[in-house]
Design a protein around this motif. Sequence first.
Motif, PDB file in Angstrom:
ATOM      1  N   PHE A  80       0.816  -1.212   0.000  1.00  0.00           N
ATOM      2  CA  PHE A  80       0.000   0.000   0.000  1.00  0.00           C
ATOM      3  C   PHE A  80       0.856   1.271   0.000  1.00  0.00           C
ATOM      4  O   PHE A  80       0.459   2.287  -0.546  1.00  0.00           O
ATOM      5  CB  PHE A  80      -0.914  -0.025   1.234  1.00  0.00           C
ATOM      6  N   THR A  81       2.023   1.197   0.628  1.00  0.00           N
ATOM      7  CA  THR A  81       2.932   2.346   0.731  1.00  0.00           C
ATOM      8  C   THR A  81       4.316   1.899   0.272  1.00  0.00           C
ATOM      9  O   THR A  81       4.880   0.949   0.822  1.00  0.00           O
ATOM     10  CB  THR A  81       2.993   2.865   2.178  1.00  0.00           C
ATOM     11  N   THR A  82       4.847   2.585  -0.691  1.00  0.00           N
ATOM     12  CA  THR A  82       6.167   2.235  -1.217  1.00  0.00           C
ATOM     13  C   THR A  82       7.274   2.748  -0.295  1.00  0.00           C
ATOM     14  O   THR A  82       7.040   3.605   0.559  1.00  0.00           O
ATOM     15  CB  THR A  82       6.375   2.852  -2.614  1.00  0.00           C
ATOM     16  N   ASP A  83       8.481   2.227  -0.493  1.00  0.00           N
ATOM     17  CA  ASP A  83       9.638   2.698   0.275  1.00  0.00           C
ATOM     18  C   ASP A  83       9.852   4.197   0.079  1.00  0.00           C
ATOM     19  O   ASP A  83      10.211   4.903   1.015  1.00  0.00           O
ATOM     20  CB  ASP A  83      10.909   1.945  -0.139  1.00  0.00           C
ATOM     21  N   GLU A  84       9.598   4.670  -1.121  1.00  0.00           N
ATOM     22  CA  GLU A  84       9.768   6.092  -1.429  1.00  0.00           C
ATOM     23  C   GLU A  84       8.772   6.957  -0.652  1.00  0.00           C
ATOM     24  O   GLU A  84       9.053   8.094  -0.302  1.00  0.00           O
ATOM     25  CB  GLU A  84       9.613   6.356  -2.935  1.00  0.00           C
ATOM     26  N   GLU A  85       7.590   6.420  -0.394  1.00  0.00           N
ATOM     27  CA  GLU A  85       6.545   7.171   0.322  1.00  0.00           C
ATOM     28  C   GLU A  85       6.712   7.114   1.838  1.00  0.00           C
ATOM     29  O   GLU A  85       6.094   7.891   2.557  1.00  0.00           O
ATOM     30  CB  GLU A  85       5.168   6.614  -0.041  1.00  0.00           C
ATOM     31  N   TYR A  86       7.550   6.203   2.319  1.00  0.00           N
ATOM     32  CA  TYR A  86       7.677   5.972   3.755  1.00  0.00           C
ATOM     33  C   TYR A  86       8.056   7.243   4.525  1.00  0.00           C
ATOM     34  O   TYR A  86       7.515   7.530   5.585  1.00  0.00           O
ATOM     35  CB  TYR A  86       8.683   4.851   4.025  1.00  0.00           C
ATOM     36  N   LYS A  87       8.989   8.027   3.982  1.00  0.00           N
ATOM     37  CA  LYS A  87       9.416   9.254   4.642  1.00  0.00           C
ATOM     38  C   LYS A  87       8.246  10.235   4.779  1.00  0.00           C
ATOM     39  O   LYS A  87       8.058  10.862   5.830  1.00  0.00           O
ATOM     40  CB  LYS A  87      10.573   9.899   3.884  1.00  0.00           C
ATOM     41  N   GLU A  88       7.454  10.346   3.735  1.00  0.00           N
ATOM     42  CA  GLU A  88       6.267  11.209   3.768  1.00  0.00           C
ATOM     43  C   GLU A  88       5.268  10.717   4.818  1.00  0.00           C
ATOM     44  O   GLU A  88       4.668  11.510   5.549  1.00  0.00           O
ATOM     45  CB  GLU A  88       5.609  11.225   2.383  1.00  0.00           C
ATOM     46  N   VAL A  89       5.108   9.408   4.909  1.00  0.00           N
ATOM     47  CA  VAL A  89       4.188   8.812   5.878  1.00  0.00           C
ATOM     48  C   VAL A  89       4.644   9.121   7.301  1.00  0.00           C
ATOM     49  O   VAL A  89       3.844   9.561   8.132  1.00  0.00           O
ATOM     50  CB  VAL A  89       4.071   7.289   5.663  1.00  0.00           C
ATOM     51  N   THR A  90       5.907   8.911   7.601  1.00  0.00           N
ATOM     52  CA  THR A  90       6.386   9.154   8.968  1.00  0.00           C
ATOM     53  C   THR A  90       6.324  10.638   9.325  1.00  0.00           C
ATOM     54  O   THR A  90       5.985  10.981  10.463  1.00  0.00           O
ATOM     55  CB  THR A  90       7.809   8.610   9.184  1.00  0.00           C
ATOM     56  N   LYS A  91       6.616  11.513   8.376  1.00  0.00           N
ATOM     57  CA  LYS A  91       6.524  12.948   8.644  1.00  0.00           C
ATOM     58  C   LYS A  91       5.077  13.341   8.931  1.00  0.00           C
ATOM     59  O   LYS A  91       4.782  14.061   9.889  1.00  0.00           O
ATOM     60  CB  LYS A  91       7.070  13.770   7.486  1.00  0.00           C
ATOM     61  N   SER A  92       4.154  12.860   8.109  1.00  0.00           N
ATOM     62  CA  SER A  92       2.751  13.225   8.298  1.00  0.00           C
ATOM     63  C   SER A  92       2.202  12.662   9.618  1.00  0.00           C
ATOM     64  O   SER A  92       1.389  13.313  10.279  1.00  0.00           O
ATOM     65  CB  SER A  92       1.902  12.764   7.116  1.00  0.00           C
ATOM     66  N   TRP A  93       2.660  11.489  10.012  1.00  0.00           N
ATOM     67  CA  TRP A  93       2.243  10.884  11.289  1.00  0.00           C
ATOM     68  C   TRP A  93       2.731  11.760  12.440  1.00  0.00           C
ATOM     69  O   TRP A  93       1.984  12.056  13.372  1.00  0.00           O
ATOM     70  CB  TRP A  93       2.784   9.464  11.385  1.00  0.00           C
ATOM     71  N   GLY A  94       3.972  12.205  12.381  1.00  0.00           N
ATOM     72  CA  GLY A  94       4.509  13.097  13.409  1.00  0.00           C
ATOM     73  C   GLY A  94       3.764  14.428  13.442  1.00  0.00           C
ATOM     74  O   GLY A  94       3.435  14.940  14.515  1.00  0.00           O
ATOM     75  N   ASP A  95       3.477  14.982  12.263  1.00  0.00           N
ATOM     76  CA  ASP A  95       2.745  16.247  12.185  1.00  0.00           C
ATOM     77  C   ASP A  95       1.330  16.112  12.741  1.00  0.00           C
ATOM     78  O   ASP A  95       0.806  17.028  13.381  1.00  0.00           O
ATOM     79  CB  ASP A  95       2.692  16.748  10.744  1.00  0.00           C
ATOM     80  N   PHE A  96       0.714  14.961  12.499  1.00  0.00           N
ATOM     81  CA  PHE A  96      -0.627  14.717  13.042  1.00  0.00           C
ATOM     82  C   PHE A  96      -0.598  14.823  14.564  1.00  0.00           C
ATOM     83  O   PHE A  96      -1.449  15.461  15.181  1.00  0.00           O
ATOM     84  CB  PHE A  96      -1.142  13.341  12.604  1.00  0.00           C
ATOM     85  N   HIS A  97       0.399  14.205  15.178  1.00  0.00           N
ATOM     86  CA  HIS A  97       0.471  14.215  16.640  1.00  0.00           C
ATOM     87  C   HIS A  97       0.868  15.586  17.186  1.00  0.00           C
ATOM     88  O   HIS A  97       0.521  15.934  18.315  1.00  0.00           O
ATOM     89  CB  HIS A  97       1.370  13.089  17.137  1.00  0.00           C
ATOM     90  N   LYS A  98       1.547  16.376  16.376  1.00  0.00           N
ATOM     91  CA  LYS A  98       1.799  17.769  16.771  1.00  0.00           C
ATOM     92  C   LYS A  98       0.479  18.532  16.837  1.00  0.00           C
ATOM     93  O   LYS A  98       0.289  19.382  17.708  1.00  0.00           O
ATOM     94  CB  LYS A  98       2.762  18.445  15.795  1.00  0.00           C
ATOM     95  N   GLN A  99      -0.433  18.219  15.928  1.00  0.00           N
ATOM     96  CA  GLN A  99      -1.767  18.840  15.968  1.00  0.00           C
ATOM     97  C   GLN A  99      -2.496  18.470  17.265  1.00  0.00           C
ATOM     98  O   GLN A  99      -3.121  19.315  17.903  1.00  0.00           O
ATOM     99  CB  GLN A  99      -2.613  18.383  14.781  1.00  0.00           C
ATOM    100  N   VAL A 100      -2.402  17.199  17.649  1.00  0.00           N
ATOM    101  CA  VAL A 100      -3.040  16.759  18.893  1.00  0.00           C
ATOM    102  C   VAL A 100      -2.406  17.494  20.072  1.00  0.00           C
ATOM    103  O   VAL A 100      -3.111  17.992  20.959  1.00  0.00           O
ATOM    104  CB  VAL A 100      -2.937  15.228  19.080  1.00  0.00           C
TER     105      VAL A 100
END
Length: 157
Positions: free
Chosen positions: A53-73
């Motif tokens: 579902f998520t390529t190796d190339e997309e992994y960095k974007e995924v981890t950044k967005s996950w961290g940013d989500f928790h910054k919102q919380v």
Amino acid sequence: MRKLLLVCLLIVLFSCSKENEEVVVNLQNEVAINEIKKLDLDTKYKNLLNPEFTTDEEYKEVTKSWGDFHKQVGKVLKENDFDWGVKDSSVKILNKIYFNKDGEVNYMMFKVMNENVTSSKKREYEQLLTENITKLKIDLTRKEKFAQCGNVKYLNK
């Protein structure tokens, strides 16, 4: 009486849940766990870290967005002057979050890992998330609904 009212409320909440409705669940509530299991969400939402579902190339974007989500919380906690009521410098939370294709939260489940956080504070946190859930969004879009889980530590003021 309070437990009966809570059970009835959860049954109504889950049985009336629509595809676009946001639901926050404390995973330390057995009734809520049993109701959420009935929805079989893991078959309806793709695991975001699944290599299919998520390529190796997309992994960095995924981890950044996950961290940013928790910054919102964290920002919601700070803006609402939320206090965990413990002396711990941080509070660790296990999350499992189900997002729609546009990255908006459909279901957010959490478990507070610090044993000394009271049930009352956990309910207060759940209520705060519920009130602000439409403000929280992960900066990702996919062709299918997706889910992500993981631990996060929020600073305790």
